[in-house]
Scaffold this motif. Structure first.
Motif, PDB file in Angstrom:
ATOM      1  N   GLY A   2     -46.754 -28.860  13.959  1.00 43.37           N
ATOM      2  CA  GLY A   2     -45.375 -28.627  14.349  1.00 43.37           C
ATOM      3  C   GLY A   2     -45.261 -27.726  15.562  1.00 43.37           C
ATOM      4  O   GLY A   2     -46.237 -27.411  16.227  1.00 43.37           O
ATOM      5  N   THR A   3     -44.044 -27.266  15.842  1.00 42.06           N
ATOM      6  CA  THR A   3     -43.789 -26.466  17.040  1.00 42.06           C
ATOM      7  C   THR A   3     -43.264 -25.080  16.715  1.00 42.06           C
ATOM      8  O   THR A   3     -42.776 -24.372  17.591  1.00 42.06           O
ATOM      9  N   GLY A   4     -43.356 -24.665  15.471  1.00 42.65           N
ATOM     10  CA  GLY A   4     -42.839 -23.351  15.085  1.00 42.65           C
ATOM     11  C   GLY A   4     -43.736 -22.222  15.547  1.00 42.65           C
ATOM     12  O   GLY A   4     -44.782 -22.415  16.169  1.00 42.65           O
ATOM     13  N   ASN A   5     -43.324 -20.993  15.206  1.00 42.50           N
ATOM     14  CA  ASN A   5     -44.068 -19.808  15.629  1.00 42.50           C
ATOM     15  C   ASN A   5     -45.134 -19.387  14.631  1.00 42.50           C
ATOM     16  O   ASN A   5     -45.914 -18.482  14.905  1.00 42.50           O
ATOM     17  N   GLU A   6     -45.176 -20.017  13.465  1.00 43.36           N
ATOM     18  CA  GLU A   6     -46.165 -19.644  12.467  1.00 43.36           C
ATOM     19  C   GLU A   6     -47.546 -20.150  12.884  1.00 43.36           C
ATOM     20  O   GLU A   6     -47.669 -21.246  13.433  1.00 43.36           O
ATOM     21  N   PRO A   7     -48.595 -19.362  12.618  1.00 42.97           N
ATOM     22  CA  PRO A   7     -49.948 -19.824  12.952  1.00 42.97           C
ATOM     23  C   PRO A   7     -50.287 -21.143  12.259  1.00 42.97           C
ATOM     24  O   PRO A   7     -49.940 -21.352  11.104  1.00 42.97           O
ATOM     25  N   THR A   8     -50.937 -22.028  12.968  1.00 43.52           N
ATOM     26  CA  THR A   8     -51.306 -23.308  12.387  1.00 43.52           C
ATOM     27  C   THR A   8     -52.411 -23.155  11.362  1.00 43.52           C
ATOM     28  O   THR A   8     -53.250 -22.279  11.465  1.00 43.52           O
ATOM     29  N   GLN A   9     -52.396 -24.032  10.387  1.00 41.87           N
ATOM     30  CA  GLN A   9     -53.435 -24.023   9.359  1.00 41.87           C
ATOM     31  C   GLN A   9     -54.393 -25.191   9.524  1.00 41.87           C
ATOM     32  O   GLN A   9     -55.086 -25.568   8.593  1.00 41.87           O
ATOM     33  N   LEU A  10     -54.421 -25.787  10.699  1.00 36.81           N
ATOM     34  CA  LEU A  10     -55.269 -26.953  10.898  1.00 36.81           C
ATOM     35  C   LEU A  10     -56.744 -26.562  10.888  1.00 36.81           C
ATOM     36  O   LEU A  10     -57.161 -25.649  11.605  1.00 36.81           O
ATOM     37  N   PRO A  11     -57.551 -27.247  10.096  1.00 34.20           N
ATOM     38  CA  PRO A  11     -58.987 -26.948  10.078  1.00 34.20           C
ATOM     39  C   PRO A  11     -59.670 -27.480  11.329  1.00 34.20           C
ATOM     40  O   PRO A  11     -59.233 -28.449  11.934  1.00 34.20           O
ATOM     41  N   PHE A  12     -60.763 -26.849  11.712  1.00 34.76           N
ATOM     42  CA  PHE A  12     -61.553 -27.313  12.845  1.00 34.76           C
ATOM     43  C   PHE A  12     -62.269 -28.614  12.480  1.00 34.76           C
ATOM     44  O   PHE A  12     -62.487 -28.911  11.300  1.00 34.76           O
ATOM     45  N   PRO A  13     -62.662 -29.392  13.478  1.00 35.10           N
ATOM     46  CA  PRO A  13     -63.429 -30.614  13.187  1.00 35.10           C
ATOM     47  C   PRO A  13     -64.711 -30.310  12.423  1.00 35.10           C
ATOM     48  O   PRO A  13     -65.362 -29.289  12.646  1.00 35.10           O
ATOM     49  N   PRO A  18     -55.357 -19.709  -1.405  1.00 38.28           N
ATOM     50  CA  PRO A  18     -55.125 -21.018  -2.025  1.00 38.28           C
ATOM     51  C   PRO A  18     -53.651 -21.348  -2.189  1.00 38.28           C
ATOM     52  O   PRO A  18     -53.294 -22.503  -2.399  1.00 38.28           O
ATOM     53  N   SER A  19     -52.776 -20.354  -2.091  1.00 37.83           N
ATOM     54  CA  SER A  19     -51.346 -20.620  -2.245  1.00 37.83           C
ATOM     55  C   SER A  19     -50.743 -21.240  -0.994  1.00 37.83           C
ATOM     56  O   SER A  19     -49.623 -21.720  -1.017  1.00 37.83           O
ATOM     57  N   ARG A  20     -51.503 -21.213   0.118  1.00 41.45           N
ATOM     58  CA  ARG A  20     -50.996 -21.782   1.360  1.00 41.45           C
ATOM     59  C   ARG A  20     -51.349 -23.266   1.420  1.00 41.45           C
ATOM     60  O   ARG A  20     -52.494 -23.643   1.589  1.00 41.45           O
ATOM     61  N   GLU A  21     -50.351 -24.092   1.275  1.00 39.71           N
ATOM     62  CA  GLU A  21     -50.557 -25.538   1.316  1.00 39.71           C
ATOM     63  C   GLU A  21     -50.868 -25.964   2.741  1.00 39.71           C
ATOM     64  O   GLU A  21     -50.133 -25.653   3.669  1.00 39.71           O
ATOM     65  N   PRO A  22     -51.977 -26.660   2.974  1.00 39.74           N
ATOM     66  CA  PRO A  22     -52.281 -27.115   4.324  1.00 39.74           C
ATOM     67  C   PRO A  22     -51.199 -28.036   4.866  1.00 39.74           C
ATOM     68  O   PRO A  22     -50.540 -28.751   4.116  1.00 39.74           O
ATOM     69  N   ILE A  23     -51.006 -27.998   6.172  1.00 37.61           N
ATOM     70  CA  ILE A  23     -50.054 -28.891   6.808  1.00 37.61           C
ATOM     71  C   ILE A  23     -50.613 -30.307   6.790  1.00 37.61           C
ATOM     72  O   ILE A  23     -51.767 -30.526   7.150  1.00 37.61           O
ATOM     73  N   HIS A  24     -49.804 -31.266   6.371  1.00 38.34           N
ATOM     74  CA  HIS A  24     -50.242 -32.655   6.272  1.00 38.34           C
ATOM     75  C   HIS A  24     -51.603 -32.744   5.544  1.00 38.34           C
ATOM     76  O   HIS A  24     -52.602 -33.157   6.121  1.00 38.34           O
ATOM     77  N   PRO A  25     -51.657 -32.333   4.263  1.00 41.88           N
ATOM     78  CA  PRO A  25     -52.929 -32.342   3.541  1.00 41.88           C
ATOM     79  C   PRO A  25     -53.505 -33.742   3.409  1.00 41.88           C
ATOM     80  O   PRO A  25     -52.779 -34.732   3.387  1.00 41.88           O
TER      81      PRO A  25
END
Length: 480
Positions: free
Chosen positions: A184-195, A52-59
């Protein structure tokens, strides 16, 4: 003797006891109960949002009412693929609520009428409207029913959907590439949820999006196991309710609109414009890993710089795998003698200890066998055709490559675009000649010649084998 009718209390006790047996084991050493593990569909490390501490990208910011303005988060838009936050729909019409219409692309770059590609698909007010927040309630009412999660709305005719390449290599790949701009284009894994769901509002003929080979549907279930796929019947339900609905986050996909992009008309591919979207090199990995894990139960690993893929993980492999996808049972195919020559040349590579060779006829293989063949490969070879779409499941590496054989001097973009998206090196093969372009450079135009779809396509097997030898053994590998 008449049995007594069970009381409510007794029934409740029995139900609780049943649930305990179902979900709880007894640890025989400690004599303490423990929960049974229930296998769940694979969720990629790229999608892990359990912390829960990981804020989603573009929430997604959910607000009540119909005056919350619609936005395009992170600029995730290209002709025919647009992500919206708070997109409204009423009676089948989409509404963008905004106090600044000029901040949005023109309507014709966002959507089109859902008709065949050769028809007039210019959007009308029945399809899509911009509306000011001050007057929104006059059209939309005082409240909206929330549709949570991420909805992919394929607002299109099924004309090109029922084809493995067009569905996966253009619609799904293009949508995921544009959606990945949010990460974004960084090296960190994306946090985007699946459809959460895929909506096909004008799919009036049931399951017309499915291909005749029966690949599209099962692969959708493998890649997106939690997502529903809703056709026009469910869309009509929204219309009949006669209420306003608001999608938390959604994407509208439209083929004709995508072709309006300058790159769409240059390469004649729906995802041409999406290639102009800058995303991380590994943007496709969440989808690839999800499907491979869910179908095979493991994700292959790259062993070393020679491109050796370990699959399954318990298996030791010393050589990379070269898979030749044969079309000799289909219409578009090699000259028979050239096919035999190619097989012999590849088998010589195997006898030299350079690679393991796999001859695959996908139409004779089960779904799992097809995915396994691609997932364990480092190089795929084949005549232009649907089978090369399976490169979507091949792990990208320094050595990974696709050899696409054309009737010379034809040139089309279908599978080169996939290779560029995946991170595989693409070689077009004209008999004994190779056409390839470094990143950032391209073949100009598209070229079809008589014989492209024929059964007499030439290829010089020893030349292909030599190029594969070079790809697998050279200290300096051609850039992708």
């Amino acid at each position: 003797m008449r049995l007594a009718t069970p009381t409510r209390s007794l029934l409740l006790v029995l139900i609780i006891a049943f649930l305990v047996v179902l979900f709880v084991d007894l640890d025989t050493e400690s004599h303490r109960p423990r929960l049974r593990s229930i296998p769940l569909p694979y969720v990629s490390k790229f999608l892990d949002s359990s912390d829960p501490s990981r804020e989603p990208i573009h929430p997604i910011r959910t607000l009540p009412g119909v005056t919350t303005e619609t936005t395009i988060p992170g600029g995730a838009h290209v002709h025919g693929f647009t992500v919206f936050d708070h997109l409204y729909v009423r009676n089948g019409t989409f509404y963008v609520v905004t106090s600044d219409v000029s901040s949005f692309p023109p309507r014709k770059n966002l959507i089109g009428r859902p008709v065949e590609l050769d028809k007039d698909f210019e959007p009308t007010d029945e399809d899509f409207q911009f509306i000011d927040p001050l007057t929104a309630s006059q059209v939309l009412g005082d409240h909206a029913v929330r549709i949570s999660g991420f909805s992919v709305i394929i607002y299109d005719h099924w004309q090109f959907m029922n084809h493995f390449y067009h569905w996966w290599g253009e619609i799904i790949l293009g949508a995921w590439r544009v959606y990945s701009k949010l990460a974004g284009t960084g090296n960190e894994p994306t946090q985007l949820p699946f459809p959460t769901r895929f909506l096909l509002p004008v799919m009036t003929e049931t399951s017309k999006w499915r291909d005749k080979s029966g690949v599209n549907g099962p692969l959708m279930r493998g890649a997106f196991p939690q997502a529903s796929i809703e056709e026009s019947t469910q869309w009509q339900d929204l219309i009949k309710v006669n209420s306003t609905f608001v999608f938390d986050r959604s994407m509208i996909v439209h083929r004709g609109t995508a072709h309006r992009h300058p790159f769409g008309s240059r390469w004649f591919k729906m995802i041409g414009g999406a290639m102009n979207i800058t995303v991380a090199d590994d943007f496709w990995e969440p989808v690839r890993q999800s499907l491979v894990q869910n179908l095979l139960g493991y994700i292959p690993k790259i062993e070393n710089s020679k491109g050796v893929v370990r699959a399954p993980l318990t298996e030791e492999r010393k050589m990379p795998v070269v898979t030749y996808i044969s079309r000799q049972g289909g219409g578009r195919r090699l000259i028979h003698e050239d096919h035999l020559g190619l097989v012999n040349a590849l088998e010589e590579l195997e006898s030299e200890g350079i690679c393991e060779v796999n001859i695959a006829m996908m139409e004779r293989m089960s779904m799992k066998e097809q995915i396994a063949a691609a997932a364990r490969s480092t190089i795929i070879v084949g005549v232009h055709g649907n089978g090369l779409t399976h490169q979507l499941w091949m792990q990208p590496s320094l050595r990974s490559a696709v050899f696409e054989i054309w009737y010379p001097p034809s040139y089309v973009w279908d599978y080169e675009m996939l290779a560029r998206n995946m991170g595989h090196k693409h070689y077009g093969v004209w008999n004994d000649t190779f056409i390839t372009f470094p990143k950032g450079t391209y073949y100009e135009g598209v070229k079809f010649v008589e014989g492209f779809h024929g059964n007499s396509i030439p290829v010089y097997g020893p030349a292909v084998a030599n190029k594969i030898r070079e790809r697998l053994l050279s200290d300096t590998v051609e850039s992708r």
